[in-house]
Design a protein around this motif. Structure first.
Motif, mmCIF file in Angstrom:
data_model
loop_
_atom_site.group_PDB
_atom_site.id
_atom_site.type_symbol
_atom_site.label_atom_id
_atom_site.label_comp_id
_atom_site.label_asym_id
_atom_site.label_seq_id
_atom_site.Cartn_x
_atom_site.Cartn_y
_atom_site.Cartn_z
ATOM 1 N N PRO A 335 29.675 15.906 -8.322
ATOM 2 C CA PRO A 335 29.932 14.739 -9.175
ATOM 3 C C PRO A 335 28.761 13.783 -9.259
ATOM 4 C CG PRO A 335 31.140 14.582 -7.088
ATOM 5 C CD PRO A 335 30.575 15.957 -7.163
ATOM 6 N N SER A 336 27.872 13.831 -8.255
ATOM 7 C CA SER A 336 26.706 12.944 -8.292
ATOM 8 C C SER A 336 25.809 13.271 -9.477
ATOM 9 C CB SER A 336 25.903 13.065 -6.996
ATOM 10 O OG SER A 336 25.411 14.382 -6.830
ATOM 11 N N VAL A 337 25.735 14.566 -9.808
ATOM 12 C CA VAL A 337 24.926 14.973 -10.959
ATOM 13 C C VAL A 337 25.539 14.413 -12.239
ATOM 14 C CG1 VAL A 337 24.110 16.947 -12.300
ATOM 15 C CG2 VAL A 337 24.124 17.066 -9.799
ATOM 16 N N ILE A 338 26.867 14.517 -12.339
ATOM 17 C CA ILE A 338 27.555 13.967 -13.506
ATOM 18 C C ILE A 338 27.355 12.460 -13.576
ATOM 19 C CG2 ILE A 338 29.774 13.745 -14.669
ATOM 20 C CD1 ILE A 338 28.759 16.632 -14.479
ATOM 21 N N ASP A 339 27.473 11.819 -12.423
ATOM 22 C CA ASP A 339 27.282 10.369 -12.351
ATOM 23 C C ASP A 339 25.868 9.989 -12.773
ATOM 24 O OD1 ASP A 339 28.407 7.782 -11.618
ATOM 25 O OD2 ASP A 339 26.935 7.800 -9.994
ATOM 26 N N ASP A 340 24.907 10.785 -12.336
ATOM 27 C CA ASP A 340 23.509 10.536 -12.681
ATOM 28 C C ASP A 340 23.301 10.693 -14.190
ATOM 29 O OD1 ASP A 340 20.930 9.825 -11.969
ATOM 30 O OD2 ASP A 340 20.269 11.904 -11.743
ATOM 31 N N MET A 341 23.949 11.703 -14.755
ATOM 32 C CA MET A 341 23.850 11.913 -16.202
ATOM 33 C C MET A 341 24.358 10.693 -16.958
ATOM 34 S SD MET A 341 25.250 15.826 -16.524
ATOM 35 C CE MET A 341 24.346 17.247 -15.877
ATOM 36 N N CYS A 472 18.472 9.282 4.434
ATOM 37 C CA CYS A 472 18.624 10.052 5.680
ATOM 38 C C CYS A 472 19.977 10.756 5.719
ATOM 39 C CB CYS A 472 18.479 9.125 6.895
ATOM 40 S SG CYS A 472 16.775 8.670 7.279
ATOM 41 N N MET A 473 21.002 10.101 5.175
ATOM 42 C CA MET A 473 22.324 10.721 5.159
ATOM 43 C C MET A 473 22.376 11.923 4.209
ATOM 44 S SD MET A 473 23.898 9.266 7.502
ATOM 45 C CE MET A 473 22.244 9.123 8.242
ATOM 46 N N HIS A 474 21.592 11.854 3.128
ATOM 47 C CA HIS A 474 21.481 13.023 2.251
ATOM 48 C C HIS A 474 20.847 14.181 3.015
ATOM 49 C CE1 HIS A 474 23.010 11.595 -1.519
ATOM 50 N NE2 HIS A 474 22.135 10.592 -1.621
ATOM 51 N N ALA A 475 19.782 13.867 3.749
ATOM 52 C CA ALA A 475 19.097 14.909 4.520
ATOM 53 C C ALA A 475 20.018 15.482 5.598
ATOM 54 C CB ALA A 475 17.832 14.325 5.153
ATOM 55 N N LYS A 476 20.758 14.608 6.252
ATOM 56 C CA LYS A 476 21.602 15.027 7.370
ATOM 57 C C LYS A 476 22.819 15.836 6.893
ATOM 58 C CE LYS A 476 23.640 12.964 11.549
ATOM 59 N NZ LYS A 476 22.695 13.587 12.491
ATOM 60 N N SER A 477 23.407 15.417 5.768
ATOM 61 C CA SER A 477 24.624 16.076 5.271
ATOM 62 C C SER A 477 24.318 17.267 4.371
ATOM 63 C CB SER A 477 25.480 15.075 4.492
ATOM 64 O OG SER A 477 24.830 14.682 3.286
ATOM 65 N N GLY A 478 23.138 17.235 3.748
ATOM 66 C CA GLY A 478 22.830 18.275 2.770
ATOM 67 C C GLY A 478 23.668 18.159 1.513
ATOM 68 N N GLU A 479 24.260 16.961 1.311
ATOM 69 C CA GLU A 479 25.174 16.753 0.182
ATOM 70 C C GLU A 479 24.606 15.734 -0.794
ATOM 71 O OE1 GLU A 479 28.014 18.300 -0.251
ATOM 72 O OE2 GLU A 479 28.515 19.157 1.696
ATOM 73 N N ASP A 480 25.121 15.821 -2.051
ATOM 74 C CA ASP A 480 24.733 14.851 -3.073
ATOM 75 C C ASP A 480 25.603 13.606 -2.968
ATOM 76 O OD1 ASP A 480 22.743 16.430 -4.203
ATOM 77 O OD2 ASP A 480 24.179 17.492 -5.476
ATOM 78 N N ASP A 481 25.236 12.601 -3.759
ATOM 79 C CA ASP A 481 26.049 11.386 -3.856
ATOM 80 C C ASP A 481 27.452 11.730 -4.334
ATOM 81 O OD1 ASP A 481 24.193 9.433 -3.066
ATOM 82 O OD2 ASP A 481 23.229 9.535 -5.027
ATOM 83 N N VAL A 482 28.397 10.883 -4.025
ATOM 84 C CA VAL A 482 29.769 10.953 -4.494
ATOM 85 C C VAL A 482 30.485 12.222 -4.024
ATOM 86 C CG1 VAL A 482 31.234 10.375 -6.470
ATOM 87 C CG2 VAL A 482 28.804 9.949 -6.608
#
Length: 504
Positions: A335-341, A472-482
């Motif tokens: 959903p982060s990609v959609i949000d970014d769009m 850092c949380m992106h790096a740690k989780s390997g996940e996108d926003d949202v």
């Protein structure tokens, strides 16, 4: 001499149906004929061998209207009239006028060579006359060539065979223009039903006209298929109604005498041709809008045709420059990609994965003749191409910026130190070449193991610390926003920070 006709012992058979003659299960019985016939009147044997038993009165009226409309087209004369005078309905054209020769044709060369006409075989009028007679509806056909009415009479040379004849009387107006079909004693409802079978007499709006036919707005839940303005079929799950004006061999072959219930296989290719030639915004946008209904099961059948779906997806760019085609999987899992769009001003359109794959193939292919179609992959690759890092060394920072940057290890200490996935943390003047909509202030580049923080975040400790911990949380989780994974990791780290502060 008495006249006879074959009649079935157990059921009455139409008196002028010759197809039953001579069969042993029938017996001869007297038949009523017109005994008041004027021997000076001309009688023309219609030689009708079989009545269309499934035809109703409105089918017959449809044929009369069709003949009038064809004559209008052929002679380029004014619109036909359908009017009621007292108890008589009149269908009037302003063409050349009918005469008894028109009752002899099996195939009409003039009509066969003109694809814009409704009629083809020259037998529809005779079918109509027989049907009206069977239903005890009076008919009078008037032109400068004469007045035609109907009666039953014996076949010349065969007194025991009774057929339907046309009685031709001299015209009372040799200067009359056109033909007046007078229908006596029919129900007004039959006239209205017959008229409803013609596009001309509906309130339907033509949305677009192509070389193959017209796209027509749908008035209710049912779509109607017309051929040269005559309804031949109904569709329960079409997005539009259609009027086919360029006939294929398959359509011509499928057009039976009744011109009803023509199967989809006969006209589907021509409807595709109409849609693939469409250019109007209202048509293209409605097609693309309907594309998004596939998950709900409400998508219409035209959008299940891949070439139509592809064409609409390509053409939408002529009217909307900010459309991105995404799969439902992308919408759910990232959903982060959609949000970014959306933040960048784009409108995501959720369509089947197979279509997105075809669009990606189109973007990579040699057939591309215009601007590429924006998909998730294209969006991400375009973003990647727009990355423009202008790294700033610590020595280039202002004294305030150096003071804030110097707290880097303290901030990382709050979250248990730098994540092992992070190789470097860098400051850059820019992250993307151009950012018209939403500014990107931090980025985790997993392919390089680098966190990039925009220099502007060094304006104060709060903005720098917030951006640093977020990446850092992106790096740690390997996940996108949202995403749930990112939210869980972020929640955990907030707990760690709060616990440390409270336990001091």
């Amino acid at each position: 001499m008495a006249l006879f006709n074959w009649k079935k012992k157990t059921a009455v058979v139409n008196e002028y149906d010759e197809s039953i003659s001579g069969k042993p299960e029938y017996e001869l019985q007297p038949v009523k004929v017109d005994t008041n016939r004027n021997i000076e009147d001309k009688e023309f044997d219609l030689n009708i061998e079989k009545i269309l038993e499934n035809w109703e009165v409105y089918h017959a009226i449809r044929e009369i209207i069709a003949n009038a409309l064809d004559e209008q087209i052929l002679t380029e004369t004014q619109d036909i009239q359908i009017i009621k005078k007292l108890n008589e309905w009149h269908i009037i054209d302003f063409g050349r006028g009918i005469n008894y020769h028109h009752l002899t044709q099996n195939e009409n060369e003039e009509k066969l060579n003109n694809d814009k006409l409704i009629g083809r075989f020259g037998v529809g009028l005779k079918d109509a006359l027989a049907t009206l007679y069977r239903h005890k509806i009076g008919i009078r056909i008037t032109s400068k060539y004469g007045i035609i009415t109907l009666l039953q009479a014996s076949k010349t040379g065969f007194d025991d065979i009774i057929t339907l004849h046309a009685k031709i009387e001299d015209s009372t107006d040799k200067n009359m223009v056109g033909t007046d079909f007078t229908i006596i004693g029919c129900d007004d409802k039959d006239i209205e039903i017959a008229k409803s079978l013609f596009l001309k007499f509906t309130n339907s709006m033509v949305l677009e006209e192509t070389n193959y036919g017209q796209v027509i707005s749908k008035e209710d839940d049912v779509s109607y298929i017309y051929i040269n303005g005559v309804k031949v079929s109904e569709e329960n799950n079409f997005l539009f109604s259609y009027n086919i004006t360029s006939l294929t061999k398959q359509i011509k072959k499928a057009l039976n005498r009744e011109r009803t219930n023509v199967g989809r296989t006969a006209y589907s290719e021509r409807i595709k041709s109409i849609l693939l030639a469409s250019k109007e915004e209202c048509v293209i946008c409605k097609l693309v809008e309907d594309l998004q209904q596939y998950n709900s099961g409400l998508r219409h059948d035209e959008l299940s045709w891949n070439d139509v779906a592809m064409y609409a997806s390509r053409k939408i760019g002529d009217f909307k420059k900010n459309v991105i085609f995404v799969t439902s999987d992308t919408a759910i899992s990232t959903p982060s990609v959609i949000d970014d769009m959306k933040m960048k001003g784009f409108e995501p359109i959720v369509v089947p994965e197979t279509l997105v794959n075809k669009l990606d193939d189109y973007n990579q292919g040699t057939e591309i003749d215009s601007t590429p179609i924006l998909t998730t992959n294209k969006f991400i690759s375009d973003i990647a191409e727009k990355k423009k890092y202008t790294f700033v060394e610590e020595a280039q920072l202002s004294s305030l910026e150096r003071d804030i940057y110097s707290r880097l290890e303290d901030i990382l200490g709050l979250i248990g130190g730098k994540p092992i996935e992070v190789k470097q943390i860098k400051i850059s003047e820019t992250i993307y070449e151009s950012e018209i909509f939403a500014e990107t202030v931090g980025l985790w580049d997993s392919s390089e193991g680098i966190i990039i923080i925009k220099r502007g975040q060094l304006k104060n400790l709060q903005s720098f610390a917030g951006t640093l911990i977020h990446e850092c949380m992106h790096a740690k989780s390997g996940e996108d926003d949202v995403s749930r994974g990112f939210e869980r990791t972020l929640t955990d780290i907030i707990g760690v920070i709060v616990a440390k502060q409270l336990n001091k």
